[in-house]
Design a protein around this motif. Sequence first.
Motif, short mmCIF file in Angstrom:
data_model
loop_
_atom_site.label_atom_id
_atom_site.label_comp_id
_atom_site.label_asym_id
_atom_site.label_seq_id
_atom_site.Cartn_x
_atom_site.Cartn_y
_atom_site.Cartn_z
N TYR A 1 3.70 -0.15 -11.28
CA TYR A 1 4.25 0.71 -10.23
C TYR A 1 3.73 0.25 -8.86
O TYR A 1 4.48 0.19 -7.89
CB TYR A 1 3.88 2.16 -10.52
CG TYR A 1 4.49 3.14 -9.55
CD1 TYR A 1 5.87 3.16 -9.34
CD2 TYR A 1 3.70 4.04 -8.85
CE1 TYR A 1 6.43 4.05 -8.43
CE2 TYR A 1 4.25 4.94 -7.95
CZ TYR A 1 5.62 4.94 -7.74
OH TYR A 1 6.17 5.81 -6.84
N LEU A 2 2.45 -0.12 -8.79
CA LEU A 2 1.90 -0.63 -7.53
C LEU A 2 2.55 -1.95 -7.13
O LEU A 2 2.87 -2.16 -5.96
CB LEU A 2 0.38 -0.81 -7.64
CG LEU A 2 -0.45 0.48 -7.55
CD1 LEU A 2 -1.93 0.17 -7.83
CD2 LEU A 2 -0.32 1.13 -6.16
N TYR A 3 2.76 -2.84 -8.09
CA TYR A 3 3.46 -4.11 -7.78
C TYR A 3 4.81 -3.79 -7.14
O TYR A 3 5.21 -4.38 -6.14
CB TYR A 3 3.68 -4.93 -9.04
CG TYR A 3 2.51 -5.79 -9.45
CD1 TYR A 3 2.26 -7.01 -8.83
CD2 TYR A 3 1.64 -5.40 -10.47
CE1 TYR A 3 1.19 -7.80 -9.19
CE2 TYR A 3 0.57 -6.18 -10.84
CZ TYR A 3 0.34 -7.38 -10.20
OH TYR A 3 -0.72 -8.16 -10.55
N HIS A 4 5.50 -2.83 -7.74
CA HIS A 4 6.83 -2.46 -7.25
C HIS A 4 6.73 -1.92 -5.82
O HIS A 4 7.44 -2.37 -4.92
CB HIS A 4 7.42 -1.43 -8.21
CG HIS A 4 8.55 -0.66 -7.67
ND1 HIS A 4 9.81 -1.19 -7.53
CD2 HIS A 4 8.63 0.62 -7.20
CE1 HIS A 4 10.60 -0.29 -7.01
NE2 HIS A 4 9.91 0.82 -6.79
N LEU A 5 5.82 -0.98 -5.59
CA LEU A 5 5.72 -0.37 -4.25
C LEU A 5 5.32 -1.40 -3.20
O LEU A 5 5.78 -1.35 -2.06
CB LEU A 5 4.68 0.76 -4.25
CG LEU A 5 5.01 1.99 -5.09
CD1 LEU A 5 3.81 2.95 -5.08
CD2 LEU A 5 6.25 2.70 -4.54
N LEU A 6 4.46 -2.31 -3.57
CA LEU A 6 3.95 -3.29 -2.60
C LEU A 6 4.85 -4.52 -2.52
O LEU A 6 4.54 -5.48 -1.80
CB LEU A 6 2.51 -3.71 -2.97
CG LEU A 6 1.47 -2.57 -2.89
CD1 LEU A 6 0.16 -2.99 -3.55
CD2 LEU A 6 1.22 -2.18 -1.43
#
Length: 313
Positions: free
Chosen positions: A223-228
Amino acid sequence: MQTVGRFAPSPSGRIHLGNILCSLLAWLSARQKGGQVILRIEDLDTARCPRRYAQQMEEDLRWLGLDWDMGPGTNGPHESYYQSERTELYQMAREKLEEMGLVYPCFCTRGELHAASAPHRSDGQVLYAGTCRNLTAEEIAEKVKTRSPALRLRVPEETWGFTDGHMGDYAENLARDCGDFLLRRSDGMFAYQLAVVVDDAAMGVTEVVRGADLLDSTPRQLYLYHLLDLNPPSFYHVPLLLASDGRRLSKRDADAGLDDLRPRCRAEEILGKLAYLAGFNPSAEPRSAERLLSDFDWEKVPKKDIRMPSRLF
Ligand code: GLU
């Protein structure tokens, strides 16, 4: 695309057989594909991970023959390879998430977080109840006077999953199974989840090999990869090595640490026996990491945790 693997130990003590098995698998998996290896020292918690432990770990890994192309002592392009020296990058990621309105301060004390009434995950870990999720600006201004807050990421009711290269399909619903998770502790220390994503992406890591205890961190990280807006690597989660009585190995298990083993064993004996337990050395014969390359195959590695026999060495 060239494979870039990594090992990312937390030097809170001397390296033990569990860490060694995990590093060996990461090394073999990358090297077998002709890839490069990074050593990154995960010493965010500088009080628990003093530099002398990191240096000892680097020395032990070299002695074991698990070398790296980029990491401490290599002048690689991603200086520094110590997380404690990479906080600016984590700060930038934090700001980006803040601009998206997804970060909020959390003033809960340890006691409040672990109260008996707190919701729990199926594995027994506490799920954040969302107490500080909707504080007003006035409430925050008031609370900040007496307590410095931690920072949490607001997660949606979404299921994030992936296919692990070793364990197969795995998914979690972020809100139900993970809850809003920490990005930074109240003492200012950035959380593992954020740092690991920022670093693996910044260092161009294409495959992550790590202990199965981190399988359930992966949906949060994706999810963090996606947001960033970063590209995630592929993941291989590896079985944990258990003591002969079934307990998880810890740095306190003297017989599983190099303090005890290094004076009386050769590196090849340690690697050969670990590889035998992990299914890819046909016998417990001593073998160097280099010589294990030809027999290494993810298919041979068990998926269940591995219990060590009582007298391994
Ligand atoms: N630093 C973590 C550990 O030593 C590993 C983190 C990771 O590989 O993502 O358990």
